[in-house]
Design a protein around this motif. Structure first.
Motif, mmCIF file in Angstrom:
data_model
loop_
_atom_site.group_PDB
_atom_site.id
_atom_site.type_symbol
_atom_site.label_atom_id
_atom_site.label_comp_id
_atom_site.label_asym_id
_atom_site.label_seq_id
_atom_site.Cartn_x
_atom_site.Cartn_y
_atom_site.Cartn_z
ATOM 1 N N PHE A 1 15.404 20.536 2.649
ATOM 2 C CA PHE A 1 14.443 20.482 1.588
ATOM 3 C C PHE A 1 14.863 19.157 0.751
ATOM 4 O O PHE A 1 13.941 18.601 0.253
ATOM 5 N N THR A 2 16.047 19.168 0.583
ATOM 6 C CA THR A 2 16.459 17.692 -0.154
ATOM 7 C C THR A 2 16.260 16.540 0.443
ATOM 8 O O THR A 2 15.757 15.649 -0.135
ATOM 9 N N ARG A 3 16.640 16.686 1.795
ATOM 10 C CA ARG A 3 16.218 15.583 2.686
ATOM 11 C C ARG A 3 14.567 15.173 2.638
ATOM 12 O O ARG A 3 14.374 13.885 2.632
ATOM 13 N N THR A 4 13.581 16.027 2.633
ATOM 14 C CA THR A 4 12.265 15.795 2.442
ATOM 15 C C THR A 4 11.860 15.355 1.330
ATOM 16 O O THR A 4 11.250 14.593 1.255
ATOM 17 N N ILE A 5 12.443 15.990 0.285
ATOM 18 C CA ILE A 5 12.004 15.397 -1.138
ATOM 19 C C ILE A 5 12.592 14.121 -1.578
ATOM 20 O O ILE A 5 11.645 13.299 -1.714
ATOM 21 N N VAL A 6 13.750 13.648 -0.923
ATOM 22 C CA VAL A 6 14.000 12.473 -1.063
ATOM 23 C C VAL A 6 13.320 11.310 -0.163
ATOM 24 O O VAL A 6 13.081 10.227 -0.551
ATOM 25 N N ALA A 7 12.797 11.989 1.129
ATOM 26 C CA ALA A 7 11.990 10.978 1.883
ATOM 27 C C ALA A 7 10.868 10.961 1.081
ATOM 28 O O ALA A 7 10.228 9.689 1.338
ATOM 29 N N GLY A 8 10.078 11.831 0.517
ATOM 30 C CA GLY A 8 8.898 11.710 -0.257
ATOM 31 C C GLY A 8 8.897 10.732 -1.242
ATOM 32 O O GLY A 8 8.051 9.785 -1.587
ATOM 33 N N CYS A 9 10.074 10.773 -2.030
ATOM 34 C CA CYS A 9 10.135 10.145 -3.109
ATOM 35 C C CYS A 9 10.371 8.726 -2.681
ATOM 36 O O CYS A 9 9.791 7.558 -3.434
ATOM 37 N N CYS A 10 11.135 8.280 -1.669
ATOM 38 C CA CYS A 10 11.402 7.085 -1.258
ATOM 39 C C CYS A 10 10.053 6.254 -0.551
ATOM 40 O O CYS A 10 9.783 5.232 -0.979
ATOM 41 N N GLY A 11 9.423 7.336 0.113
ATOM 42 C CA GLY A 11 8.000 6.677 0.605
ATOM 43 C C GLY A 11 7.180 6.279 -0.386
ATOM 44 O O GLY A 11 6.261 5.078 -0.596
ATOM 45 N N ALA A 12 7.123 7.233 -1.699
ATOM 46 C CA ALA A 12 5.942 7.059 -2.687
ATOM 47 C C ALA A 12 6.559 5.601 -3.533
ATOM 48 O O ALA A 12 5.624 5.000 -3.922
ATOM 49 N N ALA A 13 7.892 5.529 -3.594
ATOM 50 C CA ALA A 13 8.582 4.435 -4.602
ATOM 51 C C ALA A 13 8.043 2.898 -3.765
ATOM 52 O O ALA A 13 7.750 2.024 -4.452
ATOM 53 N N LEU A 14 8.454 2.972 -2.610
ATOM 54 C CA LEU A 14 8.140 1.788 -1.777
ATOM 55 C C LEU A 14 6.691 1.358 -1.640
ATOM 56 O O LEU A 14 6.484 0.269 -1.494
ATOM 57 N N ALA A 15 5.714 2.386 -1.613
ATOM 58 C CA ALA A 15 4.433 1.994 -1.487
ATOM 59 C C ALA A 15 3.647 1.579 -2.686
ATOM 60 O O ALA A 15 3.141 0.536 -2.849
ATOM 61 N N ILE A 16 4.339 2.156 -3.802
ATOM 62 C CA ILE A 16 3.995 1.416 -5.225
ATOM 63 C C ILE A 16 4.626 0.156 -5.140
ATOM 64 O O ILE A 16 3.725 -0.747 -5.939
ATOM 65 N N THR A 17 5.819 -0.120 -5.059
ATOM 66 C CA THR A 17 6.347 -1.361 -5.086
ATOM 67 C C THR A 17 5.558 -2.328 -4.492
ATOM 68 O O THR A 17 5.368 -3.388 -4.953
ATOM 69 N N GLY A 18 5.281 -2.065 -3.074
ATOM 70 C CA GLY A 18 4.487 -2.938 -2.290
ATOM 71 C C GLY A 18 3.075 -3.234 -2.988
ATOM 72 O O GLY A 18 2.538 -4.594 -3.004
ATOM 73 N N LEU A 19 2.377 -2.328 -3.525
ATOM 74 C CA LEU A 19 0.992 -2.320 -4.173
ATOM 75 C C LEU A 19 1.335 -3.355 -5.317
ATOM 76 O O LEU A 19 0.443 -4.378 -5.625
ATOM 77 N N VAL A 20 2.226 -3.118 -6.197
ATOM 78 C CA VAL A 20 2.479 -4.222 -7.326
ATOM 79 C C VAL A 20 2.848 -5.541 -6.992
ATOM 80 O O VAL A 20 2.050 -6.341 -7.481
ATOM 81 N N LEU A 21 3.584 -5.618 -6.022
ATOM 82 C CA LEU A 21 4.054 -7.000 -5.591
ATOM 83 C C LEU A 21 2.909 -7.851 -4.956
ATOM 84 O O LEU A 21 2.476 -9.086 -5.164
ATOM 85 N N GLN A 22 2.011 -6.973 -4.040
ATOM 86 C CA GLN A 22 0.952 -7.790 -3.603
ATOM 87 C C GLN A 22 -0.091 -7.915 -4.703
ATOM 88 O O GLN A 22 -0.941 -8.967 -4.525
ATOM 89 N N SER A 23 -0.279 -7.140 -5.633
ATOM 90 C CA SER A 23 -1.497 -7.467 -6.897
ATOM 91 C C SER A 23 -0.842 -8.685 -7.723
ATOM 92 O O SER A 23 -1.660 -9.566 -8.060
ATOM 93 N N LEU A 24 0.456 -8.450 -8.165
ATOM 94 C CA LEU A 24 0.853 -9.535 -8.985
ATOM 95 C C LEU A 24 1.000 -11.020 -8.066
ATOM 96 O O LEU A 24 0.635 -12.128 -8.960
ATOM 97 N N LEU A 25 1.460 -11.065 -6.899
ATOM 98 C CA LEU A 25 1.606 -12.293 -6.085
ATOM 99 C C LEU A 25 0.385 -12.847 -5.681
ATOM 100 O O LEU A 25 0.116 -13.869 -5.108
ATOM 101 N N ARG A 26 -0.917 -11.764 -5.507
ATOM 102 C CA ARG A 26 -2.056 -11.885 -4.739
ATOM 103 C C ARG A 26 -1.645 -12.360 -3.158
ATOM 104 O O ARG A 26 -2.405 -13.468 -2.846
ATOM 105 N N ASN A 27 -0.779 -11.657 -2.639
ATOM 106 C CA ASN A 27 -0.531 -11.976 -1.255
ATOM 107 C C ASN A 27 -0.398 -10.632 -0.499
ATOM 108 O O ASN A 27 0.176 -9.722 -0.943
#
Length: 349
Positions: free
Chosen positions: A72-98
């Motif tokens: 359960f702890t492993r799955t929660i952290v996996a979900g948090c990590c996936g969500a955080a990295l996806a949002i990070t990529g979205l923000v960087l792509q928008s800010l840099l227009r790349n």
């Protein structure tokens, strides 16, 4: 009459919200149930209810411990990590227009790895700095290095450097990966080196409730900051000059959002290692499904990223019988072909 479209939109949003919660719930359940040894869903539900509400359903102590303290702890952290990295990529792509911007390619993940290794192996900070704080410093330094290199390469600043940022990110990533390898070779013994090299490829085996208590608040804070600037990110799609012309405080927004992305990347990397391609691929999938408005894209990317990494973690535990793969290997096997498709389409455009 005007109430009818409004009511329809409300029903649509309510349905999407319920569907999102259901999708996350199913992903969590299957992430807990499927592994080296499969556990029946009924036992998983009983064990989770026992842990969450202090109930006394008849579950063997072994199954209760595996479900509650490991999977359960492993799955929660996996979900948090996936969500955080996806949002990070979205923000960087928008800010840099790349379309190719993400924390892995821009060297942020590599810098966070270097910072974490310097604290844990080289002893930087003399025990005062935590691993997550060291990773945060490394992530910020890596991104600053990438931006400065892109600025020096173009002789300009702001949106004009976006075309050079990816190349600078590759250089920065290689530099910080080399520094990490040097620190490991110089300061770590053979056992530490094996553990760190496995961790650098993405390892969720060691996460427990302490990591959950850190990952969940960091994700919530990061998502809140990005959502607060969702409309500003819409303006950045037309360039920083266009964003400034409609009243967006460009420098402040850039500092806040880059700080939020560095924070999320650093904390997740400090717990599970550097995981590539999530921040690159997931935002493109979300745009294909939901369009370009960031107030919709941000939660959509978070949900898709969380489910994607949970599925990858299930694959990491089940692809090879009796052996757990680093999760970064699974994400690379899926993400590399997607990266190639994005690269080819971008070149043609």
């Amino acid at each position: 009459m005007p109430l009818i479209p409004l009511r329809g939109a409300l029903y649509t949003r309510s349905f999407l919200l319920l569907a999102s919660f259901a999708l996350i719930a199913f992903a969590l359940l299957f992430g807990v149930a499927i592994g080296e040894t499969n556990i029946q869903l009924s036992i998983v539900v009983k064990a989770l209810l026992n842990g969450l509400f202090g109930l006394d359903w008849a579950v063997s102590p072994i199954d209760q411990g595996i479900v509650w303290n490991y999977r359960f702890t492993r799955t929660i952290v996996a979900g948090c990590c996936g969500a955080a990295l996806a949002i990070t990529g979205l923000v960087l792509q928008s800010l840099l227009r790349n379309a190719l911007a993400d924390p892995y390619l821009l060297g942020i993940s590599a810098g966070a790895s270097t910072g974490a290794v310097m604290v844990t192996i080289a002893g930087v900070g003399a025990g005062v700095l935590s691993m997550s704080f060291g990773a945060l410093i490394g992530a910020l330094l890596a991104f600053a290095f990438v931006v400065m290199l892109a600025v020096f390469a173009t002789g300009r600043f702001a949106s004009d450097i976006s075309s050079q940022v990816i190349l600078a990110g590759i250089a920065g990533s290689q530099l910080f990966n080399a520094l990490t390898a040097f620190i490991i070779a110089k300061s770590a013994n053979a056992e530490q080196a094996r553990g760190i090299m496995f961790w650098l490829l993405g390892n969720l085996s060691g996460v427990r409730w302490n990591e959950v208590a850190l990952a969940v608040p960091v994700l919530v804070i990061g998502v809140a900051l990005v959502l607060w600037h969702g409309r500003a990110l819409d303006a950045f799609l037309f360039g920083s000059d266009a964003a400034a012309s409609v009243g967006v405080p460009v420098r402040r927004v850039q500092v806040v959002l880059i700080g939020a992305t560095a924070m999320m990347t650093a904390v997740m990397v400090s717990m599970v290692g550097a995981i590539g391609f999530v921040g690159l691929v997931v935002p493109h999938v979300a745009r294909f499904l939901f369009g370009s408005k960031h107030l919709v894209l941000i939660p959509a990317s978070a949900i898709i990223g969380a489910v994607f990494l949970i599925i990858c973690d299930i694959g990491a535990r089940t692809i090879l019988s009796g052996q757990i793969l680093p999760i970064g290997v699974v994400t690379a096997l899926i993400g590399a072909p997607c990266f190639a498709v994005i690269l080819v389409k971008g070149s043609r455009k």
